[in-house]
Scaffold this motif. Structure first.
Motif, PDB file in Angstrom:
ATOM      1  N   LEU A  39      42.198  42.906  55.903  1.00 25.74           N
ATOM      2  CA  LEU A  39      41.429  41.828  55.292  1.00 25.74           C
ATOM      3  C   LEU A  39      40.377  41.319  56.259  1.00 25.74           C
ATOM      4  O   LEU A  39      40.705  40.851  57.346  1.00 25.74           O
ATOM      5  N   ASP A  40      39.104  41.400  55.852  1.00 20.95           N
ATOM      6  CA  ASP A  40      38.089  40.698  56.632  1.00 20.95           C
ATOM      7  C   ASP A  40      38.156  39.216  56.257  1.00 20.95           C
ATOM      8  O   ASP A  40      38.913  38.797  55.379  1.00 20.95           O
ATOM      9  N   GLN A  41      37.365  38.392  56.921  1.00 16.21           N
ATOM     10  CA  GLN A  41      37.466  36.948  56.729  1.00 16.21           C
ATOM     11  C   GLN A  41      37.180  36.547  55.292  1.00 16.21           C
ATOM     12  O   GLN A  41      37.882  35.708  54.704  1.00 16.21           O
ATOM     13  N   ASN A  42      36.157  37.142  54.680  1.00 11.63           N
ATOM     14  CA  ASN A  42      35.774  36.796  53.314  1.00 11.63           C
ATOM     15  C   ASN A  42      36.878  37.168  52.328  1.00 11.63           C
ATOM     16  O   ASN A  42      37.278  36.371  51.467  1.00 11.63           O
ATOM     17  N   ARG A  43      37.409  38.369  52.444  1.00  9.66           N
ATOM     18  CA  ARG A  43      38.475  38.818  51.549  1.00  9.66           C
ATOM     19  C   ARG A  43      39.719  37.955  51.730  1.00  9.66           C
ATOM     20  O   ARG A  43      40.370  37.582  50.748  1.00  9.66           O
ATOM     21  N   HIS A  44      40.028  37.644  52.966  1.00 13.11           N
ATOM     22  CA  HIS A  44      41.200  36.820  53.244  1.00 13.11           C
ATOM     23  C   HIS A  44      41.049  35.431  52.618  1.00 13.11           C
ATOM     24  O   HIS A  44      41.978  34.920  51.971  1.00 13.11           O
ATOM     25  N   GLN A  45      39.892  34.799  52.784  1.00 13.56           N
ATOM     26  CA  GLN A  45      39.686  33.454  52.248  1.00 13.56           C
ATOM     27  C   GLN A  45      39.776  33.451  50.727  1.00 13.56           C
ATOM     28  O   GLN A  45      40.395  32.556  50.131  1.00 13.56           O
ATOM     29  N   ARG A  46      39.154  34.437  50.093  1.00 13.75           N
ATOM     30  CA  ARG A  46      39.172  34.465  48.628  1.00 13.75           C
ATOM     31  C   ARG A  46      40.567  34.758  48.102  1.00 13.75           C
ATOM     32  O   ARG A  46      40.990  34.180  47.084  1.00 13.75           O
ATOM     33  N   LEU A  47      41.291  35.640  48.763  1.00 16.19           N
ATOM     34  CA  LEU A  47      42.652  35.944  48.330  1.00 16.19           C
ATOM     35  C   LEU A  47      43.542  34.719  48.478  1.00 16.19           C
ATOM     36  O   LEU A  47      44.345  34.405  47.579  1.00 16.19           O
ATOM     37  N   ASP A  48      43.406  34.008  49.581  1.00 11.36           N
ATOM     38  CA  ASP A  48      44.203  32.804  49.782  1.00 11.36           C
ATOM     39  C   ASP A  48      43.858  31.752  48.732  1.00 11.36           C
ATOM     40  O   ASP A  48      44.749  31.061  48.209  1.00 11.36           O
ATOM     41  N   GLN A  49      42.591  31.634  48.386  1.00  9.95           N
ATOM     42  CA  GLN A  49      42.169  30.679  47.360  1.00  9.95           C
ATOM     43  C   GLN A  49      42.771  31.050  46.007  1.00  9.95           C
ATOM     44  O   GLN A  49      43.286  30.183  45.279  1.00  9.95           O
ATOM     45  N   LEU A  50      42.723  32.318  45.655  1.00  8.50           N
ATOM     46  CA  LEU A  50      43.289  32.762  44.385  1.00  8.50           C
ATOM     47  C   LEU A  50      44.787  32.471  44.323  1.00  8.50           C
ATOM     48  O   LEU A  50      45.299  31.972  43.316  1.00  8.50           O
ATOM     49  N   ILE A  51      45.503  32.786  45.394  1.00  8.66           N
ATOM     50  CA  ILE A  51      46.946  32.559  45.424  1.00  8.66           C
ATOM     51  C   ILE A  51      47.262  31.073  45.263  1.00  8.66           C
ATOM     52  O   ILE A  51      48.190  30.692  44.547  1.00  8.66           O
ATOM     53  N   THR A  52      46.463  30.224  45.886  1.00  5.24           N
ATOM     54  CA  THR A  52      46.682  28.785  45.799  1.00  5.24           C
ATOM     55  C   THR A  52      46.464  28.276  44.378  1.00  5.24           C
ATOM     56  O   THR A  52      47.169  27.374  43.910  1.00  5.24           O
ATOM     57  N   GLN A  53      45.508  28.867  43.667  1.00  8.07           N
ATOM     58  CA  GLN A  53      45.135  28.402  42.335  1.00  8.07           C
ATOM     59  C   GLN A  53      45.794  29.213  41.214  1.00  8.07           C
ATOM     60  O   GLN A  53      45.345  29.165  40.072  1.00  8.07           O
ATOM     61  N   LEU A  54      46.864  29.882  41.501  1.00  6.51           N
ATOM     62  CA  LEU A  54      47.455  30.860  40.578  1.00  6.51           C
ATOM     63  C   LEU A  54      47.830  30.257  39.229  1.00  6.51           C
ATOM     64  O   LEU A  54      47.726  30.933  38.192  1.00  6.51           O
ATOM     65  N   GLU A  55      48.254  28.969  39.207  1.00  5.06           N
ATOM     66  CA  GLU A  55      48.657  28.350  37.939  1.00  5.06           C
ATOM     67  C   GLU A  55      47.540  28.328  36.905  1.00  5.06           C
ATOM     68  O   GLU A  55      47.803  28.176  35.711  1.00  5.06           O
ATOM     69  N   GLY A  56      46.298  28.464  37.357  1.00  7.39           N
ATOM     70  CA  GLY A  56      45.181  28.460  36.420  1.00  7.39           C
ATOM     71  C   GLY A  56      45.133  29.676  35.519  1.00  7.39           C
ATOM     72  O   GLY A  56      44.439  29.656  34.489  1.00  7.39           O
ATOM     73  N   TRP A  57      45.854  30.731  35.891  1.00  5.87           N
ATOM     74  CA  TRP A  57      45.781  31.971  35.112  1.00  5.87           C
ATOM     75  C   TRP A  57      47.138  32.550  34.723  1.00  5.87           C
ATOM     76  O   TRP A  57      47.261  33.179  33.681  1.00  5.87           O
ATOM     77  N   ILE A  58      48.138  32.376  35.565  1.00  5.82           N
ATOM     78  CA  ILE A  58      49.442  33.015  35.345  1.00  5.82           C
ATOM     79  C   ILE A  58      50.380  32.046  34.617  1.00  5.82           C
ATOM     80  O   ILE A  58      50.479  30.887  35.005  1.00  5.82           O
ATOM     81  N   PRO A  59      51.065  32.489  33.575  1.00 11.91           N
ATOM     82  CA  PRO A  59      51.980  31.583  32.871  1.00 11.91           C
ATOM     83  C   PRO A  59      53.117  31.114  33.767  1.00 11.91           C
ATOM     84  O   PRO A  59      53.654  31.881  34.560  1.00 11.91           O
ATOM     85  N   GLU A  60      53.477  29.857  33.628  1.00 11.62           N
ATOM     86  CA  GLU A  60      54.518  29.277  34.466  1.00 11.62           C
ATOM     87  C   GLU A  60      55.905  29.767  34.072  1.00 11.62           C
ATOM     88  O   GLU A  60      56.729  30.091  34.927  1.00 11.62           O
ATOM     89  N   LYS A  61      56.150  29.842  32.765  1.00  9.88           N
ATOM     90  CA  LYS A  61      57.491  30.213  32.306  1.00  9.88           C
ATOM     91  C   LYS A  61      57.419  31.194  31.136  1.00  9.88           C
ATOM     92  O   LYS A  61      57.753  30.856  29.998  1.00  9.88           O
ATOM     93  N   PRO A  62      56.983  32.434  31.400  1.00 15.70           N
ATOM     94  CA  PRO A  62      57.121  33.478  30.383  1.00 15.70           C
ATOM     95  C   PRO A  62      58.586  33.891  30.311  1.00 15.70           C
ATOM     96  O   PRO A  62      59.436  33.331  31.011  1.00 15.70           O
ATOM     97  N   SER A  63      58.907  34.861  29.487  1.00 17.07           N
ATOM     98  CA  SER A  63      60.284  35.350  29.466  1.00 17.07           C
ATOM     99  C   SER A  63      60.612  35.990  30.819  1.00 17.07           C
ATOM    100  O   SER A  63      59.771  36.661  31.421  1.00 17.07           O
ATOM    101  N   ALA A  64      61.813  35.737  31.308  1.00 19.31           N
ATOM    102  CA  ALA A  64      62.275  36.329  32.571  1.00 19.31           C
ATOM    103  C   ALA A  64      63.003  37.625  32.241  1.00 19.31           C
ATOM    104  O   ALA A  64      64.234  37.691  32.212  1.00 19.31           O
TER     105      ALA A  64
END
Length: 289
Positions: free
Chosen positions: A165-190
């Motif tokens: 990971l270069d700095q740009n890729r690392h920062q964007r990946l960390d941002q995406l992981i932090t904001q994951l609730e914006g796209w991924i369902p919280e409680k789909p079927s397990a």
């Protein structure tokens, strides 16, 4: 190797003579062998460079899938848990067959039926492996918690260690992981998931019956499984049609699919290098600019 195989067969009570041993394909990580005795045919994997529970994790996954009575898996006859550096083996029944016209349809229907086996939490109570990478698991109350803390973040940390990971890729990946609730369902079927379902991890057995092999099981969103099947191909249209008819995917599947594929692309980035970097970057650009 023949001596190790004989020791394993003796553990399951097959004391008949070995009439044939030959190396077969399917051994990217392990050595793989066809073994025939006077009484039975077996498929065997062997490896000296894996953790003691490497084959146990696979055997446990096959057993759990088999217990759903939805889709076939090879019967596990024996595995050992060797000390580090000692030979590890996994012995299963030999499965042979060929695709028939309705094999992909059966695969889609039966995978959807397997996904109906659900629990009340996300993750797993034991560690598994994705390829050769250890996959730590715990039970989590939400899918976003599990996917963030046990899938994406560990791969990001490993990529940092490997200088993927270069700095740009690392920062964007960390941002995406932090904001994951914006796209991924919280409680789909397990749902019970195979966990590593690419085109090489299913096969046709007798009468075209589909079999799943090499699982890395987890309980989670079925869309996570389906997204990976689309990443590298190997699943024809009748498979998807049959799956949808049995268990329709959510309306936001196309929105979440790249985020689920991101995990497997990070795994491949860590295993094989920058070849997979541009695919990671395209997903990051889509979600966090």
């Amino acid at each position: 190797m023949k001596e190790i195989i004989q020791q394993g067969l003796q553990q399951i009570g097959d004391h008949s003579s070995i009439t044939e041993i030959r190396q077969v394909s399917g051994g990217d990580i392990n050595q793989a062998f066809y073994v025939q005795t006077e009484t039975k045919e077996y498929f065997m994997k062997g490896n000296q460079n894996v953790p003691p529970h490497f084959f146990k994790a696979e055997a446990d996954g096959l057993e759990l899938i088999g217990q759903t009575n939805t889709i076939s898996v090879p019967a596990v006859q024996y595995y050992n848990e060797p000390e580090q550096g000692a030979p590890g083996i996994l012995i299963m029944d030999w499965v042979t067959g060929e695709n028939r016209a309705n094999t992909p349809e059966m695969l889609g229907t039966r995978l959807a039926q397997m996904h109906r086996h659900e629990v009340s939490a996300y993750g797993l109570n034991q560690s598994t492996f994705v390829g050769t990478i250890p996959q730590e698991n715990e039970w989590c109350e939400t899918w976003t918690e599990y996917y963030r803390n046990y899938r994406l973040r560990p791969q990001m940390e490993l990529a940092v260690q490997k200088n993927r990971l270069d700095q740009n890729r690392h920062q964007r990946l960390d941002q995406l992981i932090t904001q994951l609730e914006g796209w991924i369902p919280e409680k789909p079927s397990a749902s019970l998931l195979h966990g590593d379902l690419w085109g090489g991890n299913w096969m046709a057995g007798p009468d075209g019956e589909p079999f799943l092999i090499d699982p890395s099981i987890v309980y989670g969103d079925p869309a996570f499984e389906l997204a990976f099947t689309e990443l590298f191909g190997g699943f024809p249209d009748p498979f998807y049609k049959a799956y949808q008819e049995t268990s329709p995917l959510p309306d936001n599947y196309d929105e979440t699919k790249p985020l689920y594929q991101l995990f497997y692309l990070l795994v491949h980035l860590n295993l094989f290098g920058e070849t997979y970097g541009p695919s990671v970057d395209r997903i990051l650009a889509r979600y966090v600019g």
